[in-house]
Design an enzyme around this catalytic site. Structure first.
Site, PDB file in Angstrom:
ATOM      1  CD  GLU A 143     -51.424 -75.875 -77.648  1.00  0.00           C
ATOM      2  OE1 GLU A 143     -50.927 -75.723 -78.885  1.00  0.00           O
ATOM      3  OE2 GLU A 143     -51.758 -76.931 -77.117  1.00  0.00           O
ATOM      4  CD  GLU A 183     -47.448 -78.140 -75.677  1.00  0.00           C
ATOM      5  OE1 GLU A 183     -48.253 -77.803 -75.575  1.00  0.00           O
ATOM      6  OE2 GLU A 183     -46.381 -77.036 -75.296  1.00  0.00           O
TER       7      GLU A 183
HETATM    8  N1  T1G Z   1     -50.975 -86.048 -68.690  1.00  0.00           N
HETATM    9  C1  T1G Z   1     -51.212 -87.102 -67.998  1.00  0.00           C
HETATM   10  N2  T1G Z   1     -50.950 -87.364 -66.726  1.00  0.00           N
HETATM   11  C2  T1G Z   1     -50.412 -86.153 -66.019  1.00  0.00           C
HETATM   12  C3  T1G Z   1     -50.029 -84.794 -66.811  1.00  0.00           C
HETATM   13  C4  T1G Z   1     -50.244 -84.886 -68.349  1.00  0.00           C
HETATM   14  N3  T1G Z   1     -50.265 -83.905 -68.853  1.00  0.00           N
HETATM   15  N4  T1G Z   1     -49.533 -83.943 -65.941  1.00  0.00           N
HETATM   16  C5  T1G Z   1     -49.431 -84.574 -64.895  1.00  0.00           C
HETATM   17  N5  T1G Z   1     -49.852 -85.785 -64.921  1.00  0.00           N
HETATM   18  C6  T1G Z   1     -50.000 -86.619 -63.775  1.00  0.00           C
HETATM   19  C7  T1G Z   1     -48.707 -87.150 -63.012  1.00  0.00           C
HETATM   20  O1  T1G Z   1     -48.047 -88.212 -63.948  1.00  0.00           O
HETATM   21  C8  T1G Z   1     -48.910 -87.417 -61.941  1.00  0.00           C
HETATM   22  O2  T1G Z   1     -49.524 -88.694 -61.738  1.00  0.00           O
HETATM   23  C9  T1G Z   1     -50.021 -86.400 -61.441  1.00  0.00           C
HETATM   24  O3  T1G Z   1     -50.457 -85.840 -62.567  1.00  0.00           O
HETATM   25  C10 T1G Z   1     -49.291 -84.982 -60.789  1.00  0.00           C
HETATM   26  O4  T1G Z   1     -48.254 -84.860 -61.300  1.00  0.00           O
HETATM   27  C11 T1G Z   1     -51.743 -80.538 -77.515  1.00  0.00           C
HETATM   28  C12 T1G Z   1     -49.659 -82.133 -77.258  1.00  0.00           C
HETATM   29  C13 T1G Z   1     -48.526 -79.851 -63.870  1.00  0.00           C
HETATM   30  C14 T1G Z   1     -46.163 -79.289 -63.529  1.00  0.00           C
HETATM   31  O5  T1G Z   1     -46.253 -81.196 -70.423  1.00  0.00           O
HETATM   32  O6  T1G Z   1     -45.136 -80.626 -65.866  1.00  0.00           O
HETATM   33  O7  T1G Z   1     -50.601 -80.599 -74.172  1.00  0.00           O
HETATM   34  O8  T1G Z   1     -47.966 -90.104 -60.503  1.00  0.00           O
HETATM   35  O9  T1G Z   1     -46.401 -85.488 -60.039  1.00  0.00           O
HETATM   36  O10 T1G Z   1     -44.944 -81.995 -59.462  1.00  0.00           O
HETATM   37  O11 T1G Z   1     -50.483 -79.072 -77.879  1.00  0.00           O
HETATM   38  O12 T1G Z   1     -47.230 -82.694 -63.815  1.00  0.00           O
HETATM   39  O13 T1G Z   1     -49.857 -88.987 -59.539  1.00  0.00           O
HETATM   40  O14 T1G Z   1     -49.937 -91.151 -60.828  1.00  0.00           O
HETATM   41  O15 T1G Z   1     -46.006 -84.094 -61.805  1.00  0.00           O
HETATM   42  O16 T1G Z   1     -47.000 -80.808 -59.022  1.00  0.00           O
HETATM   43  C15 T1G Z   1     -48.262 -80.702 -72.095  1.00  0.00           C
HETATM   44  C16 T1G Z   1     -47.042 -82.152 -67.654  1.00  0.00           C
HETATM   45  C17 T1G Z   1     -48.963 -82.174 -72.567  1.00  0.00           C
HETATM   46  C18 T1G Z   1     -47.160 -80.714 -68.500  1.00  0.00           C
HETATM   47  C19 T1G Z   1     -47.509 -80.562 -61.875  1.00  0.00           C
HETATM   48  N6  T1G Z   1     -48.158 -80.668 -70.612  1.00  0.00           N
HETATM   49  N7  T1G Z   1     -47.157 -82.094 -66.384  1.00  0.00           N
HETATM   50  O17 T1G Z   1     -46.373 -80.868 -61.163  1.00  0.00           O
HETATM   51  O18 T1G Z   1     -47.183 -83.121 -59.955  1.00  0.00           O
HETATM   52  S1  T1G Z   1     -48.723 -82.124 -74.198  1.00  0.00           S
HETATM   53  C20 T1G Z   1     -47.183 -80.905 -69.948  1.00  0.00           C
HETATM   54  C21 T1G Z   1     -46.202 -81.435 -65.356  1.00  0.00           C
HETATM   55  C22 T1G Z   1     -49.779 -81.224 -74.808  1.00  0.00           C
HETATM   56  C23 T1G Z   1     -51.077 -80.193 -76.876  1.00  0.00           C
HETATM   57  C24 T1G Z   1     -49.607 -81.045 -76.487  1.00  0.00           C
HETATM   58  C25 T1G Z   1     -46.511 -81.548 -64.077  1.00  0.00           C
HETATM   59  C26 T1G Z   1     -47.451 -80.332 -63.324  1.00  0.00           C
HETATM   60  P1  T1G Z   1     -49.060 -89.833 -60.623  1.00  0.00           P
HETATM   61  P2  T1G Z   1     -46.850 -84.281 -60.825  1.00  0.00           P
HETATM   62  P3  T1G Z   1     -46.309 -81.534 -59.768  1.00  0.00           P
END
Ligand code: T1G
Length: 699
Positions: A108, A128
């Site tokens: 976004e 999301e």
């Molecule tokens: N927020 C907080 N922590 C996050 C995070 C996030 N969005 N994404 C990853 N982490 C942490 C995760 O917990 C882990 O921590 C470390 O990063 C590595 O992640 C306004 C409302 C990016 C594809 O849904 O899908 O935006 O365990 O082990 O396998 O519209 O992480 O090491 O302590 O998963 O290489 C939307 C979520 C949010 C993406 C990487 N975004 N992340 O995968 O590593 S809502 C998502 C992922 C939003 C807006 C809305 C995956 C990854 P730790 P990992 P990975």
């Protein structure tokens, strides 16, 4: 409040480079949006700057809002006080330079920029909906304007990650490069610095014409998968608003629809699952990020359904694997089953023919244990009996190279007993795959008394390398998964004896969110397998609790779908279960023989007795230290037993009811039904402490 170390600005050749540095994935945590807005204001005010590049430090662009902050109520919409609108309104061109991931609020943010350039390995998406939300920072309004409502709906309702090349063909990114993203982005910025007017997605509604019935058709298409969920429908409503309202009003509608989801049980559960799946990777006592040797080659003993599926996991992950059987005929049968599985995927279009040939070629059939000797890991996958398994491990112990891991795919048998026949019990562990092994994501990694931490760490990493979700646990009868599931199965048997009927139980569990009812699953798997296991258990243990109804069905040759009749009746070539009065008669007959007066049983009693029985057992497994944390129980139930994801898992769901209520109900059933409902000590302690299951840790 911006924090300089999170976001920085540097001017290079007339280009202001804004860098986000919030490891591990540059989430839009507090301070990041504010930092971007502050750096943007500085760059816009700086006469030396003709164009601006926004880039992420480390391994990724921006992976979205900080999901942790939602549960702390720290995410306010518009996110970061509308920093994306400031990017959108910039008088100087802003180029998003994307590597790693641009997901959710990250994409976004990029859509608020005038241009997007990506590294070919980058992945983009609006996932999301996978955490029960919708793109709440303008994504549902800007993406349809950029790529049209149909393509936008696909990305937003599936949450799938799109590779850079596809993003280019969709029109999301303007350029894809293979190396040196920053230089390419600066060069791109210099090329467009003087171009006006600046392309502004929010101002362009030329692509917003939706084909008639698009939104209704999408609602229909997602109905089965989105059962009982709200987020997928709010996603559609938001994109619909983009096609019917001016941008600002569409944004406001998006915000309303987002707020409906933010505090929903569905989203809280899915956010919990997001972190539970990541937490599961950690085995207590093994520091996170402890390096593990990479498995370069594998061996599987047994080419049956499980052995074949396990071999496919390695071949699919480009790891060569040898598969051994006792004789040529069984080996040929096993290889034929593997080829047939691959051919089914090719027919379904989920696998290309040439890729199939490559994978199949990585599987080498052998008859001699000596041919397995050089593999990094050997996995025994023969039928569930101790003596034959020990015989396999004696052979493996004799031939495998030093340091090779010796694993058993047993779903219940004692790992220590298996390891005891080898001279290297420290490299013996359980690697319990779930059927079909090449499809199910869960891998239960079982630590025996002698299993070393290094072995546990390597097997956990091996699971991730072959696309599995590795969850560790200790050694006991049935380990974590099957032991916690067994009381559910036993309670189902008893409910059928007391008054429930197969279709009633299945209706309750399907309405609860399971893709299929537990009784119908029995017919799918084949009732003869359970029958054989029960006969073995009864022979070994005279006190074993018999299942007279199921036994009676099997004695009549009703083995389920494969015989056209089991708990249900099936039409030829059709898998739809039809309630069968013959079965009802058998059930009532057996109840009468057992001296049971059948009674009306409510749907709620069915749901609670099935799941509370397993919650109580899971507490015993936690207090014995077999399970490391309550969330591991949930990850196993989600990925091993089809528990509905939007309910968070067995223990998370129980927390919604409340430990005290669960405990008190179990106490009442203990009074009524006796020992099998004896509350676990941990459950009593949590109830007395007013604590939650999610706080329950091992021991
Ligand atoms: N927020 C907080 N922590 C996050 C995070 C996030 N969005 N994404 C990853 N982490 C942490 C995760 O917990 C882990 O921590 C470390 O990063 C590595 O992640 C306004 C409302 C990016 C594809 O849904 O899908 O935006 O365990 O082990 O396998 O519209 O992480 O090491 O302590 O998963 O290489 C939307 C979520 C949010 C993406 C990487 N975004 N992340 O995968 O590593 S809502 C998502 C992922 C939003 C807006 C809305 C995956 C990854 P730790 P990992 P990975």
């Amino acid at each position: 409040m911006s924090q300089p170390n999170l976001v920085s600005l540097a001017v290079q050749d007339g280009v202001g480079v804004i860098t986000v540095n919030n490891p591990p994935v540059n989430a839009l945590s507090a301070g990041v949006p504010e930092g971007i807005a502050a750096c943007l204001a500085t760059a816009v005010a700086d006469p030396a700057v003709q164009a601006i590049v926004l880039i992420g430090a480390g391994r990724s662009f921006i992976a979205g809002a900080d999901i942790r902050e939602f549960d702390k109520g720290r995410v306010t919409m518009p996110i970061g006080d509308g920093f994306i609108d400031k990017l959108d309104a910039s008088p100087k061109p802003v180029i998003a330079a994307i590597h790693g991931y641009a997901l959710g609020g990250g994409l976004e943010t990029a859509l608020g920029c005038n241009y997007r350039i990506a590294l070919r390995s980058a992945k983009l998406g609006l996932p999301e909906v996978l955490i029960g939300l919708l793109p709440g920072a303008g994504g549902t309004q800007r993406l349809p304007r950029l790529i049209g409502p149909k393509a936008a709906l696909d990305l937003i309702t599936t949450g799938r990650h799109v590779p850079a090349d596809e993003a280019k063909s969709l029109g999301i990114v303007d350029e894809v490069v293979d190396t040196d993203l920053l230089s390419a982005a600066i060069a791109f910025a210099q090329r467009v610095a003087a171009l006006r007017p600046l392309p502004q997605i929010s101002a362009n509604s030329s692509k917003l014409t939706a084909e008639p019935g698009l939104f209704e058709a999408t609602r229909k298409a997602i109905a089965r998968k989105a059962r009982n969920q709200k987020a997928p429908y709010n996603c559609i409503a938001a994109v619909e608003a983009a096609c019917t309202l001016p941008f600002a009003q569409g944004l406001a509608r998006e915000g309303e629809l987002f707020r409906e989801l933010e505090t929903s049980d569905e989203s809280r559960a899915l956010r919990y699952v997001f972190f539970a799946e990541r937490e599961a990777a950690h085995v207590p006592g093994i520091p996170a990020n402890t390096k593990a040797p990479v498995i370069q080659s594998a061996a599987v003993v047994g080419a049956g359904t499980m052995g074949g599926g396990i071999a496919m996991c390695f071949a699919d992950a480009a790891i060569p694997v040898k598969i051994l059987e006792a004789n040529q005929e069984a080996l040929d049968r096993g290889m034929a089953r593997i080829r047939a599985n691959y051919e089914t995927s090719v027919k379904r279009g989920s696998l290309a023919q040439d890729e199939m040939e490559r994978r199949f070629a990585r599987i080498t059939p052998v008859l001699d244990y000596a041919d397995l000797a050089t593999a990094d890991v050997a996995i025994e996958a023969i039928f569930e009996e101790m003596a034959p398994k020990q015989a396999v491990f004696r052979q493996l112990d004799a031939v495998m190279k030093p340091g090779a891991l010796l694993l058993s795919n047993t779903s219940a048998l004692n790992i220590d007993e298996i390891a005891s026949v080898t001279k290297r019990p420290d490299v013996v562990a359980g690697a319990h795959f779930f059927s079909p092994a090449n499809v199910m994501k869960l891998l239960e990694v079982v630590k025996g008394a002698a299993t070393s931490a290094a072995t546990m760490n390597t097997v956990m990493a091996m699971g991730r390398a072959i696309g599995k979700l590795s969850v560790g646990c200790g050694n006991c009868d049935g380990f974590l998964a099957n032991r916690s599931r067994a009381p559910f199965g036993m309670e189902m048997v008893i409910l059928l004896e007391e008054g429930a009927l197969p279709h009633q139980i299945d209706k309750v569990m399907v309405e609860f969110g399971y893709p299929m009812g537990p009784v119908a699953v029995g017919d799918l798997a084949g009732l003869d397998i359970g029958w054989a296991a029960r006969k073995r258990r009864a022979a070994a243990d005279p006190n074993y609790r018999k299942q007279p109804i199921a036994d009676r069905l099997c004695e009549l040759g009703r083995f389920g779908q494969k015989t056209g009749a089991g708990w249900y009746r099936y039409e030829k070539g059709d898998r739809t279960p039809h309630p069968d009065p013959e079965v009802t008669a058998i059930i009532e007959q057996v109840s009468a023989e057992m001296g049971i007066t059948r009674r009306e049983i409510s749907d709620e009693e069915i749901l609670h007795r099935l799941l509370f029985a397993s919650i109580n057992e899971a507490c015993k497994i936690l207090e014995e230290g077999i399970a490391y944390r309550a969330s591991d129980v949930d990850v196993m139930w989600l990925h091993g037993f089809g528990f509905p994801r939007y309910r968070g898992g067995l223990m998370f769901w129980a927390d919604q009811i409340g430990v005290k209520s669960v405990y008190e109900q179990i106490q009442r059933w203990h009074q009524l039904y006796g020992a099998r409902w004896a509350p676990s000590a941990l459950l009593r302690q949590l109830a007395e402490r007013g604590a939650a299951f999610k706080d329950a840790k091992a021991g």
